[in-house]
Design an enzyme around this catalytic site. Structure first.
Site, short mmCIF file in Angstrom:
data_model
loop_
_atom_site.label_atom_id
_atom_site.label_comp_id
_atom_site.label_asym_id
_atom_site.label_seq_id
_atom_site.Cartn_x
_atom_site.Cartn_y
_atom_site.Cartn_z
CE LYS A 195 0.08 -0.65 2.52
NZ LYS A 195 -0.46 -0.73 3.88
CE LYS A 248 -2.62 -2.69 0.43
NZ LYS A 248 -2.70 -2.38 1.81
C1 PBG Z 1 -2.92 -0.37 6.52
C2 PBG Z 1 -3.48 -0.94 5.28
C3 PBG Z 1 -3.96 -0.26 4.13
C4 PBG Z 1 -4.47 -1.24 3.28
C5 PBG Z 1 -4.25 -2.47 3.91
N1 PBG Z 1 -3.61 -2.26 5.12
C6 PBG Z 1 -4.10 1.17 3.85
C7 PBG Z 1 -2.94 2.03 3.62
O1 PBG Z 1 -1.78 1.62 3.58
O2 PBG Z 1 -3.20 3.23 3.55
C8 PBG Z 1 -5.15 -0.99 1.97
C9 PBG Z 1 -6.08 -2.04 1.50
C10 PBG Z 1 -7.00 -1.62 0.41
O3 PBG Z 1 -6.91 -0.52 -0.17
O4 PBG Z 1 -7.88 -2.44 0.11
N2 PBG Z 1 -1.66 0.15 6.45
#
Ligand code: PBG
Length: 324
Positions: A195, A248
């Protein structure tokens, strides 16, 4: 053989021939639909930067889940918006928290739908970070215990799968150990393994009210230039017990999806995130892009890169397009 014997256009001359040689087929069965749940009743509040995406109360969430099921989408992932935030994100692991109630309601009314829960603290903490904060730093090891409690409480509520998105080191192991200790050894973990600290999460943070109140997430989410590091993160998560690994965002990281797919034999998921969705929505509204075609093209490219599963806010629209 070369031209004129070789003519690649021969197989492109009609829709029938093109379908016959199509290499990648998208299906509603590939999709996981993200949903935002909030306290209250009868709520269906559109997210400004994510048109046609809503914050839902549990009653409207159940209706949405039924529609998702009817469209042939096998799974949803739930994000919670708590009543109140605090330093340690206590609603994240409260037995009566918003996600715990939502999971029960959906599993009760739409049992065939696979319900996945996002396991993280940022929606529940006042500071908006994904872990315990002390003197302006996000602490790793003290966070693990809270994430493990959150995952167990989701499993107790009936979640079919848990998906840690925090990027703390060792969280998959901590969650696996805690689940097994509570007899949830059959609950799979979908880890957000690679991520990135991406600018494409902006609209989500509006939707979930989870923007960090100071600093950024760069000390725990990955640096966009790195791909070898993604392979290392994925390897560690699999070793710790991840059943499915996720990359992601998706579109700006197709090479990462491809590399992960080639290097490992577990199912790979990719998340077409809020910013990817918002860009397509905005350009379509201005009539600068043909939305339907761009939805299918981007999702197909994510699948072609190697994703077995795609988390996407377009799941319902794409399922309808694939039906017609
Ligand atoms: C929580 C989380 C996030 C997303 C999914 N789980 C936000 C982040 O890390 O700030 C993002 C999903 C999206 O942008 O559609 N940590």
């Amino acid at each position: 053989m070369s031209f004129p014997q070789s003519r690649p256009r021969r197989l492109r001359q009609s829709p029938k021939l093109r379908t016959l040689v199509q290499e990648t087929a998208l299906s509603a069965a590939d999709f996981i639909y993200p949903l935002f749940v909030t306290h209250g009743k009868g709520i269906r509040k559109e997210i400004v930067s994510m048109p046609n995406t809503y914050q839902l109360s549990i009653d409207t969430l159940v209706k949405e889940a039924q529609e998702v099921r009817r469209l042939g989408i096998p799974a949803v992932i739930l994000f919670g918006i708590p009543k109140k935030k605090d330093e340690r994100g206590s609603e994240a692991y409260a037995p009566t928290g918003i996600i715990q109630q939502a999971v029960k309601a959906v599993k009760d009314r739409v049992p065939e739908l696979v319900v996945i829960t996002d396991v993280c603290l940022c929606e529940y903490t006042r500071h908006g970070h994904c872990g315990v904060v002390k003197e302006g730093r996000v602490l790793n090891d003290p966070t693990l215990e809270l994430l493990a409690r959150e995952a167990v409480s989701h499993a107790k509520a009936g979640a079919d799968m848990v998906a840690p998105s925090d990027m703390m080191d060792g969280r998959v192991k901590a969650i696996r150990t805690a689940l097994d200790r509570e007899n949830f050894e059959m609950t799979p973990i979908l880890s957000y393994a690679a991520k990135y600290a991406s600018a494409f999460y902006g609209p989500f943070r509006d939707a979930a009210g989870s923007a960090p109140q100071f600093g950024d997430r760069k000390s725990y989410q990955m640096d966009p230039p790195n791909v070898r590091e993604a392979l290392r993160e994925v390897a560690l998560d699999i070793e710790e017990g991840a059943d499915i690994v996720m990359v992601k965002p998706a579109l700006a990281y197709l090479d990462v999806i491809h590399r992960v797919r080639s290097a490992f034999n577990v199912p790979v998921a990719a998340y077409q995130v809020s910013g990817e969705y918002a860009m397509i929505k905005a350009a379509s509204r201005l009539k600068w892009l043909d939305e339907d075609r761009v939805i299918i093209e981007t999702l197909t490219s994510i699948k072609r890169a190697g994703a077995d599963l795609i988390l996407t806010y377009f799941a319902k629209e794409a399922a309808r397009l694939l039906q017609s």
